[in-house]
Design an enzyme around this catalytic site. Structure first.
Site, PDB file in Angstrom:
ATOM      1  N   ASP A   1      -5.352  -0.731  -8.727  1.00 49.13           N
ATOM      2  CA  ASP A   1      -4.893  -1.674  -7.345  1.00 49.13           C
ATOM      3  C   ASP A   1      -6.051  -2.790  -8.037  1.00 49.13           C
ATOM      4  O   ASP A   1      -6.684  -3.117  -6.882  1.00 49.13           O
ATOM      5  CB  ASP A   1      -5.387  -1.629  -6.038  1.00 49.13           C
ATOM      6  CG  ASP A   1      -4.705  -2.268  -4.353  1.00 49.13           C
ATOM      7  OD1 ASP A   1      -5.298  -1.324  -4.110  1.00 49.13           O
ATOM      8  OD2 ASP A   1      -4.144  -3.349  -4.774  1.00 49.13           O
TER       9      ASP A   1
ATOM     10  N   HIS B   1       0.917  -1.241  -0.468  1.00 55.34           N
ATOM     11  CA  HIS B   1      -0.062   0.336  -0.202  1.00 55.34           C
ATOM     12  C   HIS B   1       1.087   1.237   0.169  1.00 55.34           C
ATOM     13  O   HIS B   1       0.425   1.995  -0.761  1.00 55.34           O
ATOM     14  CB  HIS B   1      -1.019  -0.035   1.048  1.00 55.34           C
ATOM     15  CG  HIS B   1      -2.414  -1.422   1.320  1.00 55.34           C
ATOM     16  ND1 HIS B   1      -2.385  -2.007   2.108  1.00 55.34           N
ATOM     17  CD2 HIS B   1      -2.992  -1.506   0.014  1.00 55.34           C
ATOM     18  CE1 HIS B   1      -2.858  -3.249   1.888  1.00 55.34           C
ATOM     19  NE2 HIS B   1      -3.733  -2.663   0.398  1.00 55.34           N
TER      20      HIS B   1
ATOM     21  N   THR C   1      -7.245  -6.985  -8.697  1.00 55.59           N
ATOM     22  CA  THR C   1      -6.590  -8.339  -8.520  1.00 55.59           C
ATOM     23  C   THR C   1      -5.788  -8.880 -10.188  1.00 55.59           C
ATOM     24  O   THR C   1      -5.513  -8.002 -10.712  1.00 55.59           O
ATOM     25  CB  THR C   1      -7.918  -9.277  -8.616  1.00 55.59           C
ATOM     26  OG1 THR C   1      -9.024  -8.755  -9.583  1.00 55.59           O
ATOM     27  CG2 THR C   1      -7.964  -9.202  -7.091  1.00 55.59           C
TER      28      THR C   1
HETATM   29  N1  SAM Z   1      -3.184  -5.693  -3.737  1.00 55.22           N
HETATM   30  C1  SAM Z   1      -3.965  -6.972  -4.373  1.00 55.22           C
HETATM   31  C2  SAM Z   1      -3.280  -7.394  -5.495  1.00 55.22           C
HETATM   32  O1  SAM Z   1      -2.089  -6.250  -5.975  1.00 55.22           O
HETATM   33  O2  SAM Z   1      -3.108  -8.325  -5.850  1.00 55.22           O
HETATM   34  C3  SAM Z   1      -5.249  -6.596  -4.864  1.00 55.22           C
HETATM   35  C4  SAM Z   1      -6.079  -6.366  -3.437  1.00 55.22           C
HETATM   36  S1  SAM Z   1      -7.461  -5.236  -4.153  1.00 55.22           S
HETATM   37  C5  SAM Z   1      -8.841  -6.280  -3.030  1.00 55.22           C
HETATM   38  C6  SAM Z   1      -7.937  -5.424  -5.750  1.00 55.22           C
HETATM   39  C7  SAM Z   1      -9.506  -5.881  -5.999  1.00 55.22           C
HETATM   40  O3  SAM Z   1      -9.595  -5.423  -7.487  1.00 55.22           O
HETATM   41  C8  SAM Z   1     -11.159  -6.552  -5.945  1.00 55.22           C
HETATM   42  O4  SAM Z   1     -11.287  -5.993  -4.761  1.00 55.22           O
HETATM   43  C9  SAM Z   1     -11.523  -6.378  -6.541  1.00 55.22           C
HETATM   44  O5  SAM Z   1     -12.532  -6.781  -6.737  1.00 55.22           O
HETATM   45  C10 SAM Z   1     -11.316  -5.121  -7.700  1.00 55.22           C
HETATM   46  N2  SAM Z   1     -11.747  -5.210  -8.743  1.00 55.22           N
HETATM   47  C11 SAM Z   1     -10.941  -6.477  -9.521  1.00 55.22           C
HETATM   48  N3  SAM Z   1     -11.062  -6.519 -11.119  1.00 55.22           N
HETATM   49  C12 SAM Z   1     -12.272  -4.806 -11.421  1.00 55.22           C
HETATM   50  C13 SAM Z   1     -12.720  -3.561 -11.814  1.00 55.22           C
HETATM   51  N4  SAM Z   1     -13.073  -3.990 -13.225  1.00 55.22           N
HETATM   52  N5  SAM Z   1     -13.302  -2.591 -11.262  1.00 55.22           N
HETATM   53  C14 SAM Z   1     -12.800  -2.373 -10.492  1.00 55.22           C
HETATM   54  N6  SAM Z   1     -12.739  -3.017  -9.148  1.00 55.22           N
HETATM   55  C15 SAM Z   1     -11.855  -4.836  -9.345  1.00 55.22           C
END
Ligand code: SAM
Length: 275
Positions: free
Chosen positions: A155, A62, A157
């Site tokens: 940030d 972070h 997935t």
């Molecule tokens: N730090 C982590 C990593 O590097 O893998 C990521 C953590 S954060 C919880 C990842 C977030 O991306 C998830 O909460 C997921 O719901 C979100 N996410 C995935 N696809 C997305 C999209 N198209 N728009 C917005 N959020 C998305």
């Protein structure tokens, strides 16, 4: 009976950790969500059986996603976080007094809900008055944004499921449009041990859009391989040319102004990916 969780980081390799308790588990509209209490890393968020964040090591990721672009920009006021539903990047963004508004757009409201419940050390700033939390697709938000953000942090997935569109050249072109004329963006870019092609392709695509494109790394023990990469694309300001007096005091546990620059010194096999 001792319970162990294994994240398979490749088909042939993974990490295993002792689980004291499963705090919550459900299949959301977008992904499998688990909150577990681990002996080594404290409470941990998993999505589709992949480690997202843990109380013990979350600060590395972070801080490095947030402070490298926010200290590179001379006066970041309007910031967007795509993904980041655990709230950790937002917590770091709020440490910059110049930031007037931080918008978070995560596609899955359940991540936000359960991060607030089980990860208060990380998600505890999402109610701040400067924060606007939206549940929606970051790809669509970027497509509908024009010349409004100083800094954008992706940030998300891995490039699977709901995040697959967030690693495309079209998305990076949309980010450029959503940024102001001197804007900067950072995207988490996975790891050079198992995802070298992804890093190479993201660098190629971003380089075609942003005049200043660089890669930096950090050590994140619970992420695949432990060596994590971040791509930065900037329209005007070079992260390696930040004036000394720009670095105001902030509370961190990993990021320092010296590490800001050192993070861009890459091991040979990583540097070769971005040539
Ligand atoms: N730090 C982590 C990593 O590097 O893998 C990521 C953590 S954060 C919880 C990842 C977030 O991306 C998830 O909460 C997921 O719901 C979100 N996410 C995935 N696809 C997305 C999209 N198209 N728009 C917005 N959020 C998305």
């Amino acid at each position: 009976m001792t319970i162990w969780f294994t994240e398979k980081q490749t088909e042939n390799f993974g990490i295993t950790m002792k689980v004291n308790k499963t705090l919550h588990t459900e299949q959301t509209e977008f992904q499998k969500l688990d909150m577990i209490e681990t002996e080594e890393w404290g409470n941990m968020l998993l999505l589709d059986d992949m480690v997202m964040t843990s109380v013990k090591d979350e600060f590395v990721y972070h801080e490095m996603v947030a402070h490298v672009p926010l200290f590179t920009h001379p006066n970041p006021e309007n910031v967007l976080v795509v993904g980041g539903g655990d709230g950790g990047v937002i917590r770091e963004v709020l440490k910059h007094p110049s930031v007037k508004k931080a918008t978070l757009v995560d596609i899955d409201g359940k991540v936000i809900e359960y991060s607030k419940k089980f990860l208060p050390e990380i998600a505890g700033w999402l109610e701040d008055e400067r924060v606007d939390v939206q549940v929606g697709d970051g790809f669509m938000h970027i497509a509908e944004s024009d010349n409004q953000y100083d800094v954008i942090m992706v940030d998300s997935t891995e490039p699977v499921g709901p995040a697959v569109n967030l690693f495309t050249k079209g998305f990076y072109a949309g980010i450029s449009k959503a940024l102001k004329e001197d804007g900067i963006f950072v995207a988490q870019s996975d790891n050079p041990w198992f995802k070298a092609d992804l890093i190479r392709n993201v660098q190629r695509d971003v380089k075609e859009i942003f005049p200043i494109t660089r890669l930096y790394v950090a050590n994140i023990p619970t992420y695949p391989s432990g060596l994590w990469a971040f791509t930065i694309g900037s329209k005007k300001y070079d992260p390696l040319a930040v004036e000394e007096d720009r670095f105001h005091e902030i509370e961190t546990k990993y990021y320092t102004k010296e590490l800001h620059k050192a993070a861009f010194v890459l091991p040979k096999f990583v540097g070769d990916l971005v040539k």
